[in-house]
Write an enzyme that holds these catalytic residues in place. Structure first.
Site, PDB file in Angstrom:
ATOM      1  CE1 TYR A  20       6.253  -4.582  -3.746  1.00  0.00           C
ATOM      2  CE2 TYR A  20       5.104  -4.632  -5.829  1.00  0.00           C
ATOM      3  CZ  TYR A  20       5.096  -4.430  -4.470  1.00  0.00           C
ATOM      4  OH  TYR A  20       3.946  -4.081  -3.836  1.00  0.00           O
ATOM      5  CG  ASP A  35      -2.964  -5.438  -2.526  1.00  0.00           C
ATOM      6  OD1 ASP A  35      -1.849  -5.840  -2.893  1.00  0.00           O
ATOM      7  OD2 ASP A  35      -3.126  -4.390  -1.874  1.00  0.00           O
ATOM      8  CB  SER A  36      -2.373 -11.744  -1.054  1.00  0.00           C
ATOM      9  OG  SER A  36      -1.522 -12.305  -2.008  1.00  0.00           O
ATOM     10  CD  GLU A  64      -5.005  -6.814   5.736  1.00  0.00           C
ATOM     11  OE1 GLU A  64      -4.676  -6.605   4.564  1.00  0.00           O
ATOM     12  OE2 GLU A  64      -4.363  -7.575   6.510  1.00  0.00           O
ATOM     13  CG  ASP A 111      -1.185  -1.045   1.204  1.00  0.00           C
ATOM     14  OD1 ASP A 111      -1.999  -0.587   0.389  1.00  0.00           O
ATOM     15  OD2 ASP A 111      -0.510  -2.067   0.979  1.00  0.00           O
ATOM     16  CD  GLN A 124      -1.105   0.232  -3.849  1.00  0.00           C
ATOM     17  OE1 GLN A 124      -1.813  -0.777  -3.862  1.00  0.00           O
ATOM     18  NE2 GLN A 124      -0.379   0.563  -2.797  1.00  0.00           N
ATOM     19  CG  ASP A 149      -8.442 -16.409   6.075  1.00  0.00           C
ATOM     20  OD1 ASP A 149      -8.244 -16.054   4.890  1.00  0.00           O
ATOM     21  OD2 ASP A 149      -7.973 -17.446   6.558  1.00  0.00           O
TER      22      ASP A 149
END
Ligand code: SAM
EC number: 2.5.1.16
Length: 288
Positions: free
Chosen positions: A229, A161-162, A112, A92, A68, A143
């Site tokens: 990740y 931030d997809s 979002e 989030d 982030q 969207d």
């Protein structure tokens, strides 16, 4: 396939064939299906709480902060005066939490697509979802691709931030999306997008950079370390409408006290510059 077996969640996906990262689960906090995706929120044994969408780890309490902080402060500190910011995705709330910290930001909008991700993050992931409490934020459920069509020359910085390029996020990596981003930016605007890692999908990263280059004169790729990740790494595509702006150098540099007061644990000016330094094999594959 049942992604949780014998108390372990495994992130099995065609995006990283033949490998799977696993987290030991203490408790399932929420499991449900929205109009867009499967949503799973778990308490893990060693990594705190985790958000998992369509079987893909989005963030864990243990290591969400590098992701982030870097996706936010790379573009915000590269820009000389980032007053108006747009976030696409980020359900989030973690990127909103970081954008709200930057001293130049006067207002920001977040689009979002999935209201249920926002609702459940507020309920179970308050350490990130506190970003939604910012008075500077206008939150839109919709969207990001469609939103962008109606907004011209409006934003100094747009952060995408997809989730990964499957499901609802597939459009956010295309050439048409970068054209929309270009049109939604003010002159000299900057974009920063989650852009995967070349270790698992070099072709996807190459394609995303190629799509961006068709509309932005200056395109760079930075990497950071996020242990949960795939391969412990994530990349960011950072691009500017200005061909002379050096994205690798922060315009605004925070001193150690300012970083501490803002609660930044990963981002600092030396790591801003260092994150753009690529190993020879990836530099060759992405930029030569
Ligand atoms: N840090 C994460 C990662 O890289 O895996 C991404 C976190 S954030 C939860 C991703 C968000 O993007 C999700 O909440 C998803 O609903 C949202 N999203 C996906 N496609 C979208 C779209 N077309 N417009 C807006 N939001 C979208």
């Amino acid at each position: 396939m049942d992604l949780i077996q014998k108390g372990w969640f495994s992130e099995v996906s065609n995006m990283w064939p033949g490998q799977a990262f696993s987290l030991q689960i203490k408790q399932i906090l929420f499991q449900g299906k929205s109009d867009y995706q499967d949503i799973l929120i778990v308490e893990t044994t060693n990594h705190g709480r985790a958000l998992i969408l369509d079987g893909i780890i989005q963030c864990t309490e243990f290591d969400e902060f590098p992701y982030q902080e870097m996706i936010t402060f790379l573009p915000l500190c590269a820009h000389p005066r980032p007053e108006k910011v747009l976030i696409v995705g980020g359900g989030d709330g973690g990127v909103a939490r970081e954008v709200a910290k930057h001293p130049f930001v006067k207002s920001f909008t977040q689009v979002e697509i999935d209201a249920l991700v926002i609702e459940k993050s507020k309920e179970f992931l308050p350490f990130m979802a506190k970003g939604f409490d910012s008075k500077k934020l206008t939150l839109v459920v919709g969207d990001g691709f469609e939103f962008m069509k109606k907004h011209l020359k409006e934003f100094d910085v747009i952060i995408t931030d997809s989730s990964d390029p499957v499901g609802p996020a597939v459009n956010l990596f295309t050439e048409s999306y970068f054209e929309l981003l270009k049109n939604a930016l003010k002159p000299n605007g900057i974009v920063c997008s989650q852009a995967g890692t070349p270790w698992t999908d070099l072709k996807q990263v190459q394609a995303t950079i190629g799509n961006c280059k068709k509309h932005f004169p200056s395109v760079k790729y930075a990497v950071t370390s996020v242990p949960t990740y795939p391969n412990g790494q994530i990349g960011y595509l950072v691009a500017s409408l200005s061909s002379t702006m050096d994205l690798t150098k922060p315009n605004l540099q925070f001193n150690p006290k300012e970083l501490k007061d803002m609660g930044l644990r990963y981002y600092n000016s030396p790591i801003h510059e260092a994150s753009f330094v690529l190993p020879t094999c990836f530099d060759d594959a992405l930029f030569n």
